[in-house]
Design a protein around this motif. Sequence first.
Motif, mmCIF file in Angstrom:
data_model
loop_
_atom_site.group_PDB
_atom_site.id
_atom_site.type_symbol
_atom_site.label_atom_id
_atom_site.label_comp_id
_atom_site.label_asym_id
_atom_site.label_seq_id
_atom_site.Cartn_x
_atom_site.Cartn_y
_atom_site.Cartn_z
ATOM 1 N N PRO A 145 16.594 10.462 4.239
ATOM 2 C CA PRO A 145 16.535 10.875 2.837
ATOM 3 C C PRO A 145 17.422 10.017 1.941
ATOM 4 O O PRO A 145 18.341 9.330 2.404
ATOM 5 N N ALA A 146 17.141 10.081 0.661
ATOM 6 C CA ALA A 146 18.008 9.504 -0.354
ATOM 7 C C ALA A 146 19.058 10.529 -0.766
ATOM 8 O O ALA A 146 18.940 11.722 -0.469
ATOM 9 N N ASP A 147 20.076 10.074 -1.442
ATOM 10 C CA ASP A 147 21.113 10.966 -1.957
ATOM 11 C C ASP A 147 20.450 12.036 -2.829
ATOM 12 O O ASP A 147 19.829 11.720 -3.852
ATOM 13 N N ALA A 191 11.213 11.477 -1.964
ATOM 14 C CA ALA A 191 9.961 10.784 -2.254
ATOM 15 C C ALA A 191 8.759 11.377 -1.538
ATOM 16 O O ALA A 191 7.615 11.052 -1.885
ATOM 17 N N SER A 192 8.991 12.237 -0.529
ATOM 18 C CA SER A 192 7.864 12.761 0.242
ATOM 19 C C SER A 192 8.244 14.101 0.851
ATOM 20 O O SER A 192 9.436 14.421 1.022
ATOM 21 N N PRO A 193 7.246 14.914 1.227
ATOM 22 C CA PRO A 193 7.531 16.169 1.924
ATOM 23 C C PRO A 193 8.285 15.952 3.232
ATOM 24 O O PRO A 193 9.111 16.785 3.616
ATOM 25 N N ARG A 198 0.829 -1.208 0.000
ATOM 26 C CA ARG A 198 0.000 0.000 0.000
ATOM 27 C C ARG A 198 0.866 1.262 0.000
ATOM 28 O O ARG A 198 0.585 2.208 -0.722
ATOM 29 N N TRP A 199 1.883 1.303 0.879
ATOM 30 C CA TRP A 199 2.775 2.456 0.933
ATOM 31 C C TRP A 199 4.065 2.072 1.641
ATOM 32 O O TRP A 199 4.148 1.035 2.291
ATOM 33 N N ARG A 200 5.070 2.914 1.506
ATOM 34 C CA ARG A 200 6.369 2.716 2.156
ATOM 35 C C ARG A 200 6.864 4.067 2.650
ATOM 36 O O ARG A 200 6.789 5.067 1.933
ATOM 37 N N PHE A 201 7.383 4.082 3.886
ATOM 38 C CA PHE A 201 7.938 5.304 4.470
ATOM 39 C C PHE A 201 9.424 5.099 4.728
ATOM 40 O O PHE A 201 9.814 4.250 5.531
ATOM 41 N N TYR A 202 10.265 5.865 4.021
ATOM 42 C CA TYR A 202 11.703 5.836 4.275
ATOM 43 C C TYR A 202 12.016 6.760 5.444
ATOM 44 O O TYR A 202 11.493 7.870 5.536
#
Length: 690
Positions: free
Chosen positions: A220-222, A229-231, A213-217
């Motif tokens: 942050p990514a590089d 991916a998100s605010p 359904r969703w994923r929360f990292y």
Amino acid sequence: MKKLIAFPLVASLCVLATAAPAVTVDNAAMLTVETDGSEWLSYDRTWSQQRFSPLQQINTGNVDQLGLAWSIDLDNTRGLEATPLYHDGVLYTSLSWSRVMAVDAETGSILWSYDPGVDRARGRQACCDAVNRGVALWKGKVYVGTLDGRLIALDAKTGKPVWTRETVDREKPYTITGAPRVLKDMVLIGNGGAEFGVRGYFSAYDAATGEMRWRFYTVPADPAQGPQASPALEKALPTWSERTRWDLGGGGTAWDSMAYDPALNLLYVGTGNGSPWNREVRSPGGGDNLYLSSILALRPETGELVWHYQTTPGDSWDYTATQQLTLAELEIDGKPRQVIMQAPKNGFFYVLDRATGELLSAEKFGKVTWAERIDMATGRPVEAPNARYETEPALIWPSPFGAHNWHSMSYSPLTGLVYLPYQEIPATYANEGGNFVVRNAFNTGAGLENRGLPREYATGALIAWDPVKQAPAWRVERPNHWNGGTLVTAGNLVFQGTSAGQLEAYSADAGQPLWQFSTQTGVIAAPMTYRHNGEQYIALMAGWGGAAALFGGDAAVAVGTQNVSRMLVFKLGGKAALSPAPLQQQVDRVPQPVVAAATDISAGADLYATYCMVCHGAGAVGGGVIPDLRHSSDAVREAWEAIVLQGAFSGKGMASFADSLSAEQARQIKLYVMQREYESALSTTQVETE
């Protein structure tokens, strides 16, 4: 007594007259269980994670009549951390290597067992033993996360797989040891692996189909790879350095606690340490490094972040905030407050408003030297001088084991107290800084100089903590660390297992000792309770293991226990008895002085600390789970290179290290282990002479 012989790679059914009953756990059942203590439907019993049971048939007046109803000897040699679930006459639990079984709750007959077939060489990528903390139930399915990163749904009647999802990139050293949680027809699962270099996240999957359904990292990514991916991640990015080593993953793995408030419709998740631990390596130049070591509140339908609170900004000590998140109503300053409570590794007990994340209070619950206090104006710790060990090594409390680790705490709304497994262990941290080298091993960036862990360095306690007064109400001292989680009941009882091999009961209001049972093994898991056919039972997974038992060296040996894995179930008037614990095998060999260059033995010590210590113990002292290398047989010594480099014991969890070690380095480790055997024998002889 029932004997579990083996776990096949597919589910097997015990020959019984009737099949396991249907499981119908849903949203209504989870709401009902808040007040009805008959069933235990989630890892912490309810979404609020209080581990409080309203059952009181077993109470302070009759707990001395508690006895063993039945037990199961298990084909399990690694730590047992699971809390069994109970529904409709069946107990569901997990063992090491992510195996699952369903058991008749009255008789102990095994209804089915399932082995996901984890490649045991994967144990090399598990920081803290091949453990599993339990399963989840929802609408006829049992869910388990596997050590190699899969999420599997099993049919609750038969144990046969319904669907399987890969939740991680198998090319990276992710693991899963935590119990899934289920709400709103979604299965929630995180992962571990920050000690080896991964980027943390947690995910929600459709409970019926396994569709994500969703994923929360959590970090942050590089930014060189594009927008976040998100605010929430865009907000977090400025808290990292411009020189951040994004190739090291970042960490923040969400490997344990998740709670849910259905009234506020908020999901709470605790996140872990940085990758690597040392911020000077991970994020040169500083930064809070959101969302490491934080409590997150999210909308469960979308994974949208509502608020966050960071317990350890810019973590450099492995002070995870993955420990239990407990929801309760407390009267603070004369007003009722809906709060969330946590006692994370860093040694402060936090009370926050769970709607807004406002910090209400935070005080030390044990010995803490890395910070003086929490500034209530900013919510930030006031760090002690050289706490970050940037200029010179620093002896710091707590160690990476934490003042409180994953071992479950419990909260009683009747006494208003939290029952907390506390441990007091220091560590010497040293800054690797620019000398940091990525290895196929623990990558902390912090040189832990405690290559031995003497028993006098490690103690523990059971603390009854008043979260309103932020002070202990009573305390039971433990001579050893790594004691089990707690259970509190309306019978005014607190239950806890100990690393010294006892299951004990105390009065919840005053801490009076009332009952104990010898488990023949160290206990790290938390007990649970259920009502079946009108009788209240207490159930426990007993089996010594986990990070401290493997790494702990002399401090782990001090408890004098070994792994004897069992499921134990108690009731009033129980008359069953345990079979004698197996004898530990002894090697009939007189250790001899090692004929080798001192430089070889010294090199072996360094290599052992880098690649072997986390499983085989500080100072090459085994902790009663994996065989002590100092006392390995002549046959093992002769096959050393085949074991270390060629993976001869990979089926037992000893993977090949051919990608990291040469034949000469393997030989040097062997020389060091042999030298430690000789030193141990010499020390024993001196003690006997004295």
